[in-house]
Design an enzyme around this catalytic site. Structure first.
Site, PDB file in Angstrom:
ATOM      1  N   PHE A   1      55.171  41.754  51.929  1.00 49.71           N
ATOM      2  CA  PHE A   1      55.196  43.214  52.009  1.00 49.71           C
ATOM      3  C   PHE A   1      53.912  43.737  51.373  1.00 49.71           C
ATOM      4  CE2 PHE A   1      59.608  42.211  52.571  1.00 49.71           C
ATOM      5  CZ  PHE A   1      60.117  43.239  53.351  1.00 49.71           C
ATOM      6  N   LYS A   2      53.375  44.811  51.930  1.00 53.39           N
ATOM      7  CA  LYS A   2      52.176  45.424  51.337  1.00 53.39           C
ATOM      8  C   LYS A   2      52.553  46.068  50.005  1.00 53.39           C
ATOM      9  CE  LYS A   2      49.593  44.927  55.101  1.00 53.39           C
ATOM     10  NZ  LYS A   2      48.763  43.736  55.140  1.00 53.39           N
TER      11      LYS A   2
ATOM     12  N   ALA B   1      58.576  39.425  44.485  1.00 52.65           N
ATOM     13  CA  ALA B   1      59.317  38.617  45.455  1.00 52.65           C
ATOM     14  C   ALA B   1      58.392  37.583  46.099  1.00 52.65           C
ATOM     15  CB  ALA B   1      59.917  39.524  46.527  1.00 52.65           C
ATOM     16  N   TYR B   2      57.202  38.023  46.499  1.00 54.49           N
ATOM     17  CA  TYR B   2      56.237  37.101  47.118  1.00 54.49           C
ATOM     18  C   TYR B   2      55.884  35.983  46.135  1.00 54.49           C
ATOM     19  CZ  TYR B   2      51.940  35.447  49.368  1.00 54.49           C
ATOM     20  OH  TYR B   2      50.963  34.669  49.952  1.00 54.49           O
TER      21      TYR B   2
ATOM     22  N   LYS C   1      56.638  31.813  46.487  1.00 52.20           N
ATOM     23  CA  LYS C   1      55.606  30.775  46.465  1.00 52.20           C
ATOM     24  C   LYS C   1      55.794  29.829  45.262  1.00 52.20           C
ATOM     25  CE  LYS C   1      53.271  32.095  50.186  1.00 52.20           C
ATOM     26  NZ  LYS C   1      53.230  31.283  51.415  1.00 52.20           N
TER      27      LYS C   1
ATOM     28  N   ARG D   1      40.596  37.332  54.065  1.00 55.99           N
ATOM     29  CA  ARG D   1      40.663  38.521  54.925  1.00 55.99           C
ATOM     30  C   ARG D   1      41.536  38.254  56.152  1.00 55.99           C
ATOM     31  NH1 ARG D   1      35.370  38.266  53.574  1.00 55.99           N
ATOM     32  NH2 ARG D   1      34.689  37.341  55.540  1.00 55.99           N
ATOM     33  N   THR D   2      42.778  38.715  56.081  1.00 55.51           N
ATOM     34  CA  THR D   2      43.712  38.583  57.204  1.00 55.51           C
ATOM     35  C   THR D   2      44.551  39.857  57.247  1.00 55.51           C
ATOM     36  OG1 THR D   2      45.434  37.650  55.792  1.00 55.51           O
ATOM     37  CG2 THR D   2      43.927  36.071  56.847  1.00 55.51           C
TER      38      THR D   2
HETATM   39  P1  NDP Z   1      48.874  36.657  58.477  1.00 59.13           P
HETATM   40  O1  NDP Z   1      49.840  37.763  58.247  1.00 59.13           O
HETATM   41  O2  NDP Z   1      47.517  36.979  59.002  1.00 59.13           O
HETATM   42  O3  NDP Z   1      49.509  35.532  59.394  1.00 59.13           O
HETATM   43  C1  NDP Z   1      50.815  35.070  59.131  1.00 59.13           C
HETATM   44  C2  NDP Z   1      51.220  34.169  60.279  1.00 59.13           C
HETATM   45  O4  NDP Z   1      52.555  33.699  60.014  1.00 59.13           O
HETATM   46  C3  NDP Z   1      51.277  34.916  61.620  1.00 59.13           C
HETATM   47  O5  NDP Z   1      50.887  34.047  62.652  1.00 59.13           O
HETATM   48  C4  NDP Z   1      52.752  35.251  61.735  1.00 59.13           C
HETATM   49  O6  NDP Z   1      53.193  35.437  63.077  1.00 59.13           O
HETATM   50  C5  NDP Z   1      53.335  33.981  61.160  1.00 59.13           C
HETATM   51  N1  NDP Z   1      54.760  34.106  60.843  1.00 59.13           N
HETATM   52  C6  NDP Z   1      55.391  34.991  60.050  1.00 59.13           C
HETATM   53  N2  NDP Z   1      56.717  34.787  60.076  1.00 59.13           N
HETATM   54  C7  NDP Z   1      56.919  33.744  60.916  1.00 59.13           C
HETATM   55  C8  NDP Z   1      58.065  33.059  61.374  1.00 59.13           C
HETATM   56  N3  NDP Z   1      59.304  33.417  61.007  1.00 59.13           N
HETATM   57  N4  NDP Z   1      57.904  32.006  62.217  1.00 59.13           N
HETATM   58  C9  NDP Z   1      56.668  31.624  62.612  1.00 59.13           C
HETATM   59  N5  NDP Z   1      55.551  32.264  62.256  1.00 59.13           N
HETATM   60  C10 NDP Z   1      55.683  33.303  61.407  1.00 59.13           C
HETATM   61  O7  NDP Z   1      48.763  35.936  57.050  1.00 59.13           O
HETATM   62  P2  NDP Z   1      47.688  34.911  56.457  1.00 59.13           P
HETATM   63  O8  NDP Z   1      46.997  34.193  57.542  1.00 59.13           O
HETATM   64  O9  NDP Z   1      46.915  35.628  55.425  1.00 59.13           O
HETATM   65  O10 NDP Z   1      48.666  33.923  55.665  1.00 59.13           O
HETATM   66  C11 NDP Z   1      48.916  32.581  56.043  1.00 59.13           C
HETATM   67  C12 NDP Z   1      49.569  31.881  54.865  1.00 59.13           C
HETATM   68  O11 NDP Z   1      48.670  31.888  53.766  1.00 59.13           O
HETATM   69  C13 NDP Z   1      50.841  32.564  54.380  1.00 59.13           C
HETATM   70  O12 NDP Z   1      51.784  31.574  54.004  1.00 59.13           O
HETATM   71  C14 NDP Z   1      50.376  33.328  53.151  1.00 59.13           C
HETATM   72  O13 NDP Z   1      51.417  33.569  52.248  1.00 59.13           O
HETATM   73  C15 NDP Z   1      49.328  32.395  52.595  1.00 59.13           C
HETATM   74  N6  NDP Z   1      48.354  33.001  51.718  1.00 59.13           N
HETATM   75  C16 NDP Z   1      47.483  33.963  52.177  1.00 59.13           C
HETATM   76  C17 NDP Z   1      46.534  34.508  51.343  1.00 59.13           C
HETATM   77  C18 NDP Z   1      45.544  35.518  51.801  1.00 59.13           C
HETATM   78  O14 NDP Z   1      44.742  35.989  50.953  1.00 59.13           O
HETATM   79  N7  NDP Z   1      45.523  35.890  53.074  1.00 59.13           N
HETATM   80  C19 NDP Z   1      46.460  34.110  49.915  1.00 59.13           C
HETATM   81  C20 NDP Z   1      47.410  33.084  49.543  1.00 59.13           C
HETATM   82  C21 NDP Z   1      48.302  32.570  50.415  1.00 59.13           C
HETATM   83  P3  NDP Z   1      53.263  36.913  63.771  1.00 59.13           P
HETATM   84  O15 NDP Z   1      51.873  37.211  64.272  1.00 59.13           O
HETATM   85  O16 NDP Z   1      54.265  36.695  64.852  1.00 59.13           O
HETATM   86  O17 NDP Z   1      53.712  37.886  62.713  1.00 59.13           O
END
Ligand code: NDP
Length: 309
Positions: free
Chosen positions: A127-128, A225-226, A230, A264-265
């Site tokens: 969540f944001k 929660a996040y 983790k 950056r995502t």
């Molecule tokens: P994004 O939100 O850009 O991408 C998340 C991806 O997970 C999307 O493809 C999304 O699909 C998919 N997803 C979510 N729920 C499900 C589900 N139930 N089944 C299958 N796919 C699902 O996030 P990030 O790329 O930034 O994050 C990737 C991972 O890295 C996450 O686990 C995040 O917690 C972790 N992370 C990220 C950080 C960051 O700075 N970005 C830092 C630390 C950890 P859909 O497009 O359908 O929503």
């Protein structure tokens, strides 16, 4: 069901492509698994870090690379975007919140490849900060995907991981920070060598229940929660690593959790310092640890370095 400890880590024999019919003759019923082809599977890889992981694996991995997505259209679009760069990932639908989707995918990889060589559990949600969804809902929804659904993936895919396999769970440094904010008795349990999967699941359920009744802080949990999702995922990775070492000591499978950095995502926004490609570096490093490597195993890794837990 959540609390039950699965005894599923022993490898299953691949489905035979041959069946003995009543007349006693052997008939080919399905194509033989392509046992010699290695296969890597990345969850949540239609965008963000997952897509960058698939892109890197397509360039570096000697085997088939599966981009998976819960939404087939978004997944196909991502496959097409890589194809325009000359890369050829394969695709399978996979929604980690849907047990049927998990078991269908697991059966597919077992049938077609006789198992899985590399699994990267990347799918996750957050969540944001500005989201006004009540904390109890955020706790339940976040834990459901990041901890319980990822655990479901591991329950069904770990038995398929072949000897020499690599399992990478994309966790976060936020989980380490959350751990440090738990009351000492909780910290001790998360860090202990003897915590079981059953106990961990119980603790994660307790966090959600106490969040729902507004008593989590009184119970010694931090207000994230996040972060707790983790903390749970990193601890689960360590539990699985210990169990694999015990139950399949000769198979050389390495299981680790990692932090990709602040990337950056859509999840982290455009102010984060790392590009998705930079975020993919540590998960890909762990996925491609060379044959015969014995460490890291059961560790939390960031910037390719084992971090304190
Ligand atoms: P994004 O939100 O850009 O991408 C998340 C991806 O997970 C999307 O493809 C999304 O699909 C998919 N997803 C979510 N729920 C499900 C589900 N139930 N089944 C299958 N796919 C699902 O996030 P990030 O790329 O930034 O994050 C990737 C991972 O890295 C996450 O686990 C995040 O917690 C972790 N992370 C990220 C950080 C960051 O700075 N970005 C830092 C630390 C950890 P859909 O497009 O359908 O929503």
């Amino acid at each position: 069901m959540r609390g039950r400890q699965p005894a599923l880590l022993l490898p299953e024999l691949p489905h035979s492509s041959l069946q003995l019919h009543s007349a006693g003759s052997l008939h080919t019923t399905t194509p033989a698994p392509i046992m010699s082809t290695k296969v890597a599977v990345v969850t949540g890889s239609n965008k963000g870090i997952g897509l960058a992981i698939v892109r890197a694996l397509c360039k570096q991995y000697q085997g088939d690379v599966y981009l998976t997505a819960r939404d087939v259209t978004r997944g196909q679009e991502a496959v097409n975007s890589l194809a325009s760069d000359g890369l050829k990932p394969k695709f399978h639908q996979l929604d980690i919140n849907d047990l049927n989707s998990i078991t269908t995918a697991a059966a597919y990889f077992k049938e077609k490849y006789g198992g899985v060589d590399v699994l990267i559990n990347n799918a996750g949600i957050a969540f944001k900060g500005a989201d006004t969804t009540p904390f109890p809902v955020q706790a339940e929804v976040t834990l459901k995907t990041n901890f319980f659904a990822t655990r479901d993936m591991l329950t069904h895919f770990l038995p398929l991981i072949k000897a020499g396999g690599r399992v990478v769970n994309v966790s976060s440094f936020v989980g380490s920070r959350a751990l440090n904010k738990c009351k000492p008795a909780l910290q001790q349990r998360f860090r202990s060598e003897d915590i079981t999967e059953e106990e961990l699941v119980g603790l994660m359920e307790q966090f959600v229940e106490q969040a729902k009744s507004g008593e989590h802080e009184k119970g010694g949990w931090p207000d994230t929660a996040y972060g707790m999702s983790k903390t749970g995922l990193t601890t689960l990775s360590m539990i699985h690593a210990r169990r694999l070492s015990k139950e399949r000591p000769k198979d050389g499978i390495l299981v680790n959790a990692c932090c990709p950095g602040w990337v950056r995502t859509d999840m982290a926004g455009d102010k984060a310092p790392k590009s998705p490609e930079e975020g993919a570096i540590t998960p890909v490093y762990l996925a491609l640890l060379p044959a015969g490597a014995t460490d890291p195993h059961g560790k939390f890794v960031s910037d390719k370095e084992v971090q304190p837990w």
